[in-house]
Design a protein around this motif. Structure first.
Motif, PDB file in Angstrom:
ATOM      1  N   ALA A  12       0.814  -1.218   0.000  1.00  0.00           N
ATOM      2  CA  ALA A  12       0.000   0.000   0.000  1.00  0.00           C
ATOM      3  C   ALA A  12       0.844   1.261   0.000  1.00  0.00           C
ATOM      4  N   CYS A  13       2.107   1.177   0.413  1.00  0.00           N
ATOM      5  CA  CYS A  13       2.943   2.381   0.416  1.00  0.00           C
ATOM      6  C   CYS A  13       3.360   2.764  -0.999  1.00  0.00           C
ATOM      7  N   ALA A  14       3.061   1.921  -1.981  1.00  0.00           N
ATOM      8  CA  ALA A  14       3.409   2.210  -3.377  1.00  0.00           C
ATOM      9  C   ALA A  14       2.166   2.209  -4.257  1.00  0.00           C
ATOM     10  N   THR A  15       1.046   2.658  -3.712  1.00  0.00           N
ATOM     11  CA  THR A  15      -0.205   2.601  -4.472  1.00  0.00           C
ATOM     12  C   THR A  15      -0.137   3.435  -5.745  1.00  0.00           C
ATOM     13  N   ASP A  16       0.528   4.589  -5.704  1.00  0.00           N
ATOM     14  CA  ASP A  16       0.597   5.418  -6.909  1.00  0.00           C
ATOM     15  C   ASP A  16       1.419   4.738  -7.993  1.00  0.00           C
ATOM     16  N   LEU A  17       2.549   4.135  -7.626  1.00  0.00           N
ATOM     17  CA  LEU A  17       3.352   3.435  -8.623  1.00  0.00           C
ATOM     18  C   LEU A  17       2.643   2.207  -9.163  1.00  0.00           C
ATOM     19  N   LEU A  18       2.011   1.446  -8.266  1.00  0.00           N
ATOM     20  CA  LEU A  18       1.298   0.247  -8.713  1.00  0.00           C
ATOM     21  C   LEU A  18       0.136   0.603  -9.631  1.00  0.00           C
ATOM     22  N   ALA A  19      -0.597   1.649  -9.297  1.00  0.00           N
ATOM     23  CA  ALA A  19      -1.735   2.049 -10.123  1.00  0.00           C
ATOM     24  C   ALA A  19      -1.282   2.470 -11.519  1.00  0.00           C
ATOM     25  N   ASN A  20      -0.169   3.204 -11.594  1.00  0.00           N
ATOM     26  CA  ASN A  20       0.313   3.654 -12.905  1.00  0.00           C
ATOM     27  C   ASN A  20       0.862   2.495 -13.732  1.00  0.00           C
ATOM     28  N   ASN A  21       1.644   1.635 -13.093  1.00  0.00           N
ATOM     29  CA  ASN A  21       2.294   0.559 -13.839  1.00  0.00           C
ATOM     30  C   ASN A  21       1.344  -0.571 -14.204  1.00  0.00           C
ATOM     31  N   LEU A  22       0.343  -0.822 -13.360  1.00  0.00           N
ATOM     32  CA  LEU A  22      -0.616  -1.889 -13.627  1.00  0.00           C
ATOM     33  C   LEU A  22      -1.854  -1.379 -14.352  1.00  0.00           C
ATOM     34  N   HIS A  23      -1.930  -0.060 -14.560  1.00  0.00           N
ATOM     35  CA  HIS A  23      -3.079   0.547 -15.247  1.00  0.00           C
ATOM     36  C   HIS A  23      -4.388   0.200 -14.535  1.00  0.00           C
ATOM     37  N   VAL A  24      -4.342   0.363 -13.217  1.00  0.00           N
ATOM     38  CA  VAL A  24      -5.511   0.105 -12.386  1.00  0.00           C
ATOM     39  C   VAL A  24      -5.937   1.426 -11.754  1.00  0.00           C
ATOM     40  N   PRO A  25      -7.225   1.716 -11.702  1.00  0.00           N
ATOM     41  CA  PRO A  25      -7.663   2.954 -11.048  1.00  0.00           C
ATOM     42  C   PRO A  25      -7.158   3.016  -9.599  1.00  0.00           C
ATOM     43  N   PHE A  26      -6.674   4.163  -9.203  1.00  0.00           N
ATOM     44  CA  PHE A  26      -6.074   4.325  -7.881  1.00  0.00           C
ATOM     45  C   PHE A  26      -7.065   3.970  -6.774  1.00  0.00           C
ATOM     46  N   GLU A  27      -8.311   4.450  -6.898  1.00  0.00           N
ATOM     47  CA  GLU A  27      -9.315   4.193  -5.863  1.00  0.00           C
ATOM     48  C   GLU A  27      -9.627   2.703  -5.749  1.00  0.00           C
ATOM     49  N   ARG A  28      -9.666   1.990  -6.908  1.00  0.00           N
ATOM     50  CA  ARG A  28      -9.937   0.562  -6.880  1.00  0.00           C
ATOM     51  C   ARG A  28      -8.796  -0.197  -6.196  1.00  0.00           C
ATOM     52  N   LEU A  29      -7.572   0.214  -6.473  1.00  0.00           N
ATOM     53  CA  LEU A  29      -6.419  -0.425  -5.837  1.00  0.00           C
ATOM     54  C   LEU A  29      -6.454  -0.233  -4.320  1.00  0.00           C
ATOM     55  N   ILE A  30      -6.833   0.950  -3.866  1.00  0.00           N
ATOM     56  CA  ILE A  30      -6.950   1.191  -2.427  1.00  0.00           C
ATOM     57  C   ILE A  30      -7.987   0.258  -1.817  1.00  0.00           C
ATOM     58  N   GLU A  31      -9.123   0.090  -2.489  1.00  0.00           N
ATOM     59  CA  GLU A  31     -10.170  -0.803  -1.972  1.00  0.00           C
ATOM     60  C   GLU A  31      -9.676  -2.240  -1.899  1.00  0.00           C
ATOM     61  N   VAL A  32      -8.977  -2.702  -2.928  1.00  0.00           N
ATOM     62  CA  VAL A  32      -8.468  -4.077  -2.938  1.00  0.00           C
ATOM     63  C   VAL A  32      -7.510  -4.293  -1.763  1.00  0.00           C
ATOM     64  N   LEU A  33      -6.619  -3.350  -1.547  1.00  0.00           N
ATOM     65  CA  LEU A  33      -5.650  -3.501  -0.456  1.00  0.00           C
ATOM     66  C   LEU A  33      -6.321  -3.368   0.908  1.00  0.00           C
ATOM     67  N   GLN A  34      -7.368  -2.563   1.001  1.00  0.00           N
ATOM     68  CA  GLN A  34      -8.111  -2.479   2.266  1.00  0.00           C
ATOM     69  C   GLN A  34      -8.778  -3.807   2.600  1.00  0.00           C
ATOM     70  N   TYR A  35      -9.384  -4.453   1.605  1.00  0.00           N
ATOM     71  CA  TYR A  35      -9.932  -5.791   1.838  1.00  0.00           C
ATOM     72  C   TYR A  35      -8.814  -6.789   2.126  1.00  0.00           C
ATOM     73  N   GLY A  36      -7.662  -6.603   1.451  1.00  0.00           N
ATOM     74  CA  GLY A  36      -6.553  -7.522   1.655  1.00  0.00           C
ATOM     75  C   GLY A  36      -6.004  -7.508   3.069  1.00  0.00           C
ATOM     76  N   VAL A  37      -6.166  -6.397   3.777  1.00  0.00           N
ATOM     77  CA  VAL A  37      -5.711  -6.335   5.167  1.00  0.00           C
ATOM     78  C   VAL A  37      -6.402  -7.396   6.008  1.00  0.00           C
ATOM     79  N   PHE A  38      -7.644  -7.719   5.679  1.00  0.00           N
ATOM     80  CA  PHE A  38      -8.395  -8.726   6.449  1.00  0.00           C
ATOM     81  C   PHE A  38      -8.357 -10.099   5.775  1.00  0.00           C
ATOM     82  N   VAL A  39      -8.533 -10.124   4.451  1.00  0.00           N
ATOM     83  CA  VAL A  39      -8.598 -11.401   3.749  1.00  0.00           C
ATOM     84  C   VAL A  39      -7.231 -12.083   3.718  1.00  0.00           C
TER      85      VAL A  39
END
Length: 514
Positions: free
Chosen positions: A402-429
């Protein structure tokens, strides 16, 4: 000079050296301690050498840090970069910067071996923290924190935290744009402490951010306060270890009251010395060929500039990721506000570290095991503990990503907000899935008692000269793994009682131990 004269001169040198050593021994009784120390036994398993890598990296850090301190200027005074001699970095000419940042630029380009030393210092810090982290994981998964080693577990955790803070203060000293962004995050976290945060931040920074006294204070903390704490804790850690003796993995001939392995001299000393040279070689090879922290590309820190793609070093990435993933929650009651950064920046780390510090006693309560232990557990033998460890690893991994969300979003071409949601769920799952998989794997390994590396599932089949087929998987099967023999018929034992068999032989002789 004749042969007789050479022998006389050699005898004279021997007598002088013996006289000097006898003088020291008469006053300090050092020979008895030295003989006992050189005869101490250390286990042969490779994982115990990771602690040696940490100590070797610390030596490199101290040596390179002293060199860098001779040229670094810990000052926030504003200057204009306009060197008149030596190498000039043209993109920075005419720019305003702190004297600290200018000294780092000059150290990188104008001081002989300056850039090599800077990069070796940074790489050694990363290797040091990685070795400490791996060492702590080995201790946790094998149960080496159990009685009587609870205090050493606490010392090790405190050492890990202080080393992380030492690393943070170190990469903050250049006062470049990247490190300044990290300092601003820490400033916000300190300021978010209820009731006292504003006053504490004002006192530490000497005024409003960024302040004029913080860099000099940070230099004192990095050069003196934290190093003294690290050396003190490491000394206490090693003294307790020396007194209690090493743990060891189960194996033939190993009991709770003896240790099998190599003596300090010469076997272990040779291995440790070779590993130290290898660690230093790898560190300086990285320093020479792999660029790290090019502060001249980031530019000097200014309060109104924040660069995209800024992350801390890996060992603090989880904390930055925690701040990024925390929801936009703030609480206000009785006229006081608890700001958002307080929860992910202080409350969650405090809870996590509190559980880690208390784990030796939590583990006793879970397994109802209050006795002393010198033999280690295999991770499969304690499925719940192993599952908790894997769950923690998944939790910290998710926060680090999660500390590299901006880089991951740009390189993976994933919307930034969606990536944040995925990682938020990942904290529990992630932790739940990691716990279930690890727990199931431990139970499976217990049932089959197979070694995941040494024995392929199904065994090994070979064909004889007569055309028959036979399974010989058992010859590769070792119930607990024999880690005591060093491969040269030179295995030794050390007994906590001070006496016991020291060398494998048909009729072992009792030799005085430690």
């Amino acid at each position: 000079m004749s042969t007789t004269q050479e022998r006389a001169a050699a005898q004279k040198r021997f007598d002088l050296a013996k006289s000097g050593l006898d003088t020291v021994d008469e006053r300090f009784a050092s020979s008895k301690w030295l003989v006992s120390a050189l005869d101490k036994i250390f286990p042969d398993h490779w994982s115990f050498m990771v602690g040696e890598i940490a100590m070797d990296s610390l030596i490199i850090l101290i040596a390179t840090g002293i060199y860098l301190a001779l040229f670094y200027v810990p000052s926030s005074t504003d200057v204009v970069y306009a060197p008149t001699s030596g190498h000039v970095y043209l993109p920075l000419v005419g720019q305003h910067m702190s004297e600290a940042y200018q000294s780092v630029i000059n150290l990188s380009f104008d001081v002989r071996f300056g850039l090599i030393m800077r990069q070796a210092h940074h790489w050694a810090a990363l290797i040091f923290l990685a070795a400490v982290f791996f060492h702590m994981c080995r201790i946790f998964f094998t149960g080496a924190f159990r009685k009587p080693r609870e205090i050493n577990w606490i010392i090790g955790l405190a050492l890990w935290q202080i080393v992380s803070l030492e690393g943070f203060t170190g990469y903050s000293l250049p006062d470049d744009l990247l490190s300044g962004t990290g300092i601003r995050v820490i400033y916000s976290i300190v300021q978010s402490i209820p009731l006292v945060g504003t006053w504490l931040a004002y006192a530490l920074w000497g005024g409003r951010f960024p302040g004029s006294t913080f860099i000099p204070r940070l230099f004192v903390i990095h050069e003196f306060l934290f190093p003294l704490a690290i050396v003190g804790l490491l000394t206490a850690h090693l003294m307790i270890l020396w007194h209690q003796k090493h743990t060891d993995f189960p194996g033939p001939g190993k009991t709770e009251t003896n240790i099998r392995g190599s003596r300090v001299w010469p076997q272990y000393a040779m291995k440790a010395g070779g590993l130290m040279m290898l660690t230093a070689s790898v560190t300086f090879l990285l320093a020479g060929f792999v660029q790290i922290n090019p502060v001249w590309l980031y530019g000097p820190y200014t309060t109104y500039t924040v660069s995209a793609g800024s992350q801390p070093d890996w060992y603090l990435g989880w904390l930055d990721g925690s701040v990024r993933l925390w929801p936009h929650w703030e609480f206000r009651s009785f006229g006081h506000e608890i700001p958002n950064p307080f929860f992910p920046g202080l409350l969650i780390p405090s809870i996590l570290f509190g559980i880690m510090f208390a784990w030796p006693w939590i583990d006793k309560w879970i397994y109802k095991d209050y006795g002393p232990h010198n033999l280690l557990d295999r991770p499969r033998d304690k499925p719940f503990r192993t599952g908790v460890g894997v769950a923690a690893a998944m939790f910290f991994t998710d926060l680090t990503l999660a500390c590299a969300t901006d880089l991951l979003a740009n390189n993976l071409h994933v919307p930034f907000e969606r990536l944040i949601e995925v990682l938020q769920y990942g904290v529990f799952v992630g932790p739940i899935a990691g716990f279930v998989v690890a727990y199931w794997a431990c139970l499976h390994l217990q049932r089959t008692d197979a070694h995941p590396i040494r024995r392929p599932v199904g065994g090994i089949i070979y064909r004889t000269a007569s055309g028959g087929y036979h399974t010989v998987g058992d010859v590769h099967h070792d119930d607990h793994g024999d880690h005591g023999d060093n491969g040269h018929g030179d295995s030794h034992r050390d007994t906590p009682g001070g006496h016991g068999p020291r060398r494998d032989a048909p009729t072992p002789e009792p030799v005085a131990g430690d």
